[in-house]
Design an enzyme around this catalytic site. Structure first.
Site, short mmCIF file in Angstrom:
data_model
loop_
_atom_site.label_atom_id
_atom_site.label_comp_id
_atom_site.label_asym_id
_atom_site.label_seq_id
_atom_site.Cartn_x
_atom_site.Cartn_y
_atom_site.Cartn_z
CB SER A 125 5.28 -1.96 11.79
OG SER A 125 4.75 -0.66 12.02
N GLY A 182 2.32 2.07 10.61
CA GLY A 182 3.21 3.22 10.45
C GLY A 182 3.87 3.65 11.74
CG HIS A 201 -5.67 1.74 5.00
ND1 HIS A 201 -5.23 2.71 5.87
CD2 HIS A 201 -4.67 0.84 4.88
CE1 HIS A 201 -3.99 2.42 6.24
NE2 HIS A 201 -3.63 1.30 5.66
CG ASN A 260 -1.71 1.26 1.38
OD1 ASN A 260 -1.85 2.02 0.43
ND2 ASN A 260 -2.27 1.49 2.56
CD1 TRP A 261 3.42 1.00 -3.00
CD2 TRP A 261 3.56 2.32 -4.81
NE1 TRP A 261 4.15 0.33 -3.95
CE2 TRP A 261 4.25 1.11 -5.08
CE3 TRP A 261 3.51 3.29 -5.81
CZ2 TRP A 261 4.89 0.88 -6.29
CZ3 TRP A 261 4.14 3.06 -7.02
CH2 TRP A 261 4.83 1.86 -7.25
CE LYS A 262 0.22 3.40 4.71
NZ LYS A 262 0.14 3.53 6.14
N GLY A 315 2.85 -1.29 4.22
CA GLY A 315 2.86 0.14 3.93
C GLY A 315 4.28 0.60 3.63
N GLY A 316 4.94 1.18 4.63
CA GLY A 316 6.25 1.80 4.44
C GLY A 316 7.25 0.93 3.69
CD GLU A 322 -3.51 -2.79 7.17
OE1 GLU A 322 -2.40 -2.99 6.72
OE2 GLU A 322 -4.17 -1.77 6.92
CD GLU A 376 -2.89 5.42 6.58
OE1 GLU A 376 -2.86 5.53 5.34
OE2 GLU A 376 -1.98 4.87 7.24
#
Ligand code: PEP
Length: 249
Positions: A212, A172, A94, A9-11, A233-234, A166, A96
């Site tokens: 993470s 994150g 998600h 997930n590149w956001k 994610g990251g 999640e 966010e």
């Protein structure tokens, strides 16, 4: 069907050149043939990403879509638009989106219906907040999220659903659920699915863990019996790290 899946997930990260380079870098990596790989790029890069990955094992997914088929919804993207550029999978729910864009379970149920009606596959994200974990209501919270957004579906519709647990406190933050915490929740999710539908359905659903995940912890998390992969994610923004996570199975 239950598969090993690693989805990135590149956001809201990377410019166009960086996006294209990351995809080319990923394509040059040896990625385990036993693992399905997907990347959820920002919407503006989806069409290019779909073209870039057309003859590769990498699938492209959207990060979100609107619940309406079309109409006066400035700035939004529909399921049929995604399909018209070769994107057949979308993240929904998600944390966010839930926190910053006020997406409720009811809204997500509507998005799920629209996605399925249009033949899209869904990576459905859900998970508890830190205070809910601390007050030990995390199992109830997760059960309610699933019930409200997904339990109106017929068993046959679940073939298009991938679940991504999640815990919000691990997204994150560098904080990861322990492999035991992930397994405990994934087993709970499968038990809830078995109670609502049946054991065959529960065993057929891929349940990803997100929060993470990095090369250093992926193998231990993925070795849990009810963890079928990860939503990353990251670490999905670096080809080396993402490939190492894919190959951690
Ligand atoms: C995510 O955004 O879905 C996620 C799991 O992020 P991170 O891996 O950075 O915690």
């Amino acid at each position: 069907m239950r598969n090993h899946i690693v989805a990135g997930n590149w956001k809201m990260n990377l410019n166009a050149a960086e996006s294209q380079k990351l995809i080319e870098d990923l394509k040059s990596k040896k990625l385990s043939s036993d693992v399905r790989v997907a990347i959820a790029t920002p919407a503006v890069y989806l069409a290019t990403a779909a073209n870039q990955t057309a003859n590769s094992k990498i699938d492209v997914a959207a990060q979100n879509m609107h619940q309406a088929d079309s109409g006066a919804f400035t700035g939004e993207i529909s399921a049929s638009m995604l399909k018209s550029i070769g994107v057949h999978t979308t993240l929904l729910g998600h944390s966010e989106r839930r926190a910053y864009f006020h997406e409720t379970d009811e809204l997500l149920a509507a998005k799920v219906n629209t996605a399925l009606k249009n033949g899209m596959e869904i990576i459905f994200c859900f998970g508890e907040e830190l205070d809910e974990r601390k007050s030990e209501s995390h199992f109830d919270v997760v059960t309610t999220q699933l019930r409200n957004a997904l339990f109106h579906l017929d068993a046959s519709q679940w073939s298009q659903i991938i679940l991504a647990y999640e815990p919000v406190w691990a997204i994150g933050t560098g904080e990861t659920a322990s492999p035991e915490q992930a397994q405990e929740m994934h087993a709970h999710i499968r038990a809830v699915l078995a109670a609502q539908y049946d054991d065959a359905l529960a065993q057929s659903i891929s349940i990803l863990y997100g929060g993470s995940v990095k090369p250093a912890n992926a193998q231990e998390i993925f070795s849990q019996p009810d963890v079928d992969g990860g939503l990353i994610g990251g670490a999905s923004l670096k080809a080396d790290d993402f490939a190492a996570i894919v190959n951690a199975f």
